[in-house]
Design a protein around this motif. Sequence first.
Motif, PDB file in Angstrom:
ATOM      1  N   ASP A  82     -17.534   8.674  29.855  1.00 45.80           N
ATOM      2  CA  ASP A  82     -17.978   7.324  29.474  1.00 45.80           C
ATOM      3  C   ASP A  82     -18.373   7.284  27.997  1.00 45.80           C
ATOM      4  O   ASP A  82     -18.043   6.324  27.280  1.00 45.80           O
ATOM      5  CB  ASP A  82     -19.168   6.898  30.341  1.00 45.80           C
ATOM      6  CG  ASP A  82     -18.771   6.562  31.776  1.00 45.80           C
ATOM      7  OD1 ASP A  82     -17.570   6.332  32.014  1.00 45.80           O
ATOM      8  OD2 ASP A  82     -19.657   6.540  32.647  1.00 45.80           O
ATOM      9  N   ILE A  85     -15.203   7.400  25.839  1.00 45.35           N
ATOM     10  CA  ILE A  85     -14.492   6.122  25.884  1.00 45.35           C
ATOM     11  C   ILE A  85     -15.193   5.095  25.006  1.00 45.35           C
ATOM     12  O   ILE A  85     -14.557   4.339  24.260  1.00 45.35           O
ATOM     13  CB  ILE A  85     -14.386   5.626  27.346  1.00 45.35           C
ATOM     14  CG1 ILE A  85     -13.440   6.539  28.138  1.00 45.35           C
ATOM     15  CG2 ILE A  85     -13.905   4.177  27.396  1.00 45.35           C
ATOM     16  CD1 ILE A  85     -13.481   6.316  29.630  1.00 45.35           C
ATOM     17  N   ASN A  88     -14.520   5.715  21.442  1.00 48.73           N
ATOM     18  CA  ASN A  88     -13.176   5.266  21.074  1.00 48.73           C
ATOM     19  C   ASN A  88     -13.100   3.760  20.860  1.00 48.73           C
ATOM     20  O   ASN A  88     -12.037   3.235  20.521  1.00 48.73           O
ATOM     21  CB  ASN A  88     -12.167   5.666  22.159  1.00 48.73           C
ATOM     22  CG  ASN A  88     -11.893   7.150  22.185  1.00 48.73           C
ATOM     23  OD1 ASN A  88     -12.143   7.855  21.210  1.00 48.73           O
ATOM     24  ND2 ASN A  88     -11.383   7.638  23.309  1.00 48.73           N
ATOM     25  N   VAL A  93      -8.863   1.218  29.903  1.00 45.99           N
ATOM     26  CA  VAL A  93      -8.688   2.640  30.209  1.00 45.99           C
ATOM     27  C   VAL A  93      -7.610   2.771  31.271  1.00 45.99           C
ATOM     28  O   VAL A  93      -7.540   1.990  32.224  1.00 45.99           O
ATOM     29  CB  VAL A  93     -10.001   3.262  30.729  1.00 45.99           C
ATOM     30  CG1 VAL A  93      -9.787   4.710  31.159  1.00 45.99           C
ATOM     31  CG2 VAL A  93     -11.086   3.168  29.670  1.00 45.99           C
ATOM     32  N   PHE A 108     -13.954   4.349  36.664  1.00 44.18           N
ATOM     33  CA  PHE A 108     -13.982   3.609  35.404  1.00 44.18           C
ATOM     34  C   PHE A 108     -13.715   2.135  35.719  1.00 44.18           C
ATOM     35  O   PHE A 108     -12.556   1.740  35.919  1.00 44.18           O
ATOM     36  CB  PHE A 108     -12.920   4.156  34.433  1.00 44.18           C
ATOM     37  CG  PHE A 108     -13.030   5.631  34.196  1.00 44.18           C
ATOM     38  CD1 PHE A 108     -13.963   6.143  33.308  1.00 44.18           C
ATOM     39  CD2 PHE A 108     -12.213   6.524  34.888  1.00 44.18           C
ATOM     40  CE1 PHE A 108     -14.081   7.509  33.104  1.00 44.18           C
ATOM     41  CE2 PHE A 108     -12.312   7.889  34.686  1.00 44.18           C
ATOM     42  CZ  PHE A 108     -13.248   8.381  33.796  1.00 44.18           C
ATOM     43  N   SER A 111     -10.506  -0.224  35.014  1.00 46.13           N
ATOM     44  CA  SER A 111      -9.409   0.620  34.532  1.00 46.13           C
ATOM     45  C   SER A 111      -8.198   0.494  35.449  1.00 46.13           C
ATOM     46  O   SER A 111      -8.269  -0.049  36.558  1.00 46.13           O
ATOM     47  CB  SER A 111      -9.851   2.077  34.469  1.00 46.13           C
ATOM     48  OG  SER A 111     -10.086   2.585  35.772  1.00 46.13           O
ATOM     49  N   THR A 132      -7.565   3.918  25.832  1.00 45.01           N
ATOM     50  CA  THR A 132      -7.805   5.334  26.127  1.00 45.01           C
ATOM     51  C   THR A 132      -7.106   5.728  27.424  1.00 45.01           C
ATOM     52  O   THR A 132      -7.172   5.004  28.418  1.00 45.01           O
ATOM     53  CB  THR A 132      -9.309   5.620  26.266  1.00 45.01           C
ATOM     54  OG1 THR A 132      -9.974   5.304  25.036  1.00 45.01           O
ATOM     55  CG2 THR A 132      -9.557   7.099  26.582  1.00 45.01           C
ATOM     56  N   VAL A 134      -7.028   8.845  30.259  1.00 50.72           N
ATOM     57  CA  VAL A 134      -7.785   9.994  30.747  1.00 50.72           C
ATOM     58  C   VAL A 134      -6.931  10.694  31.803  1.00 50.72           C
ATOM     59  O   VAL A 134      -6.509  10.072  32.779  1.00 50.72           O
ATOM     60  CB  VAL A 134      -9.136   9.585  31.361  1.00 50.72           C
ATOM     61  CG1 VAL A 134      -9.927  10.828  31.785  1.00 50.72           C
ATOM     62  CG2 VAL A 134      -9.952   8.743  30.384  1.00 50.72           C
TER      63      VAL A 134
END
Length: 231
Positions: A82, A85, A88, A93, A108, A111, A132, A134
């Motif tokens: 977290d 992110i 960023n 996400v 998330f 997301s 982002t 992940v």
Amino acid sequence: MTVSGNHHTSGNNKESFLNTIASKLGRERRHEVQLPDIQSLLPDSYGSLTQDDLIDILKEQCFFIHTQVIESKPEILQRTLDDLIEANGGGSVMTSGDPRFAAYGLKFPGSFAWEEAAGRELNIMRAESANTAVIFADYALAESGTIVVESRPDQGRSLHFLPAHYIAVIEKERIVLRSTQAAAALNRRVQAGEPLGSSINLISGPSNSADIEMKLVVGVHGPLSATYVLI
């Protein structure tokens, strides 16, 4: 470039061609080839290197490939991700559909996960708009700072290249010295009859490109930044 000749070679032409090659080599045609056991070609260990040594090698190499390395623990992994992110710039996400997200209790809000059911075009559109990505690394190569990830139904190739920022979670036991060890592990899966993805991607940090004057530019053909989270 101009290429002449007929590309639709018949079976007879193929046999004639191979016979000619064997003749030029001064030996009989070989119709059956015994493939070597890849495991016998690889070292069984790293010598005196421990897993902690591999982590140190990985960290050092990541400095040279402009990749941030963050150490975390399973119990604080959510908070670590977290924070990254948010650093960023927040925004959308996208994750893979890797079952390890559920195993570590990662969520998330808002997301998107790469889903086979969503279809290729929608998945690519989501990846392109994500700030982002992940993912979980399948393996990490300490010597080059490289992560190894499969392209498969729950994790398409575009997920690794289209988002602006890239976060790869690396479990300590997934770190090996170099590509030969990762190849051996993948080969064991093939021998066990397990399916592999459509491609194997080796990713070393963010996108890097250098012009003729060797001036490095980051983010031209892929993510602007890459972060490895070691747990």
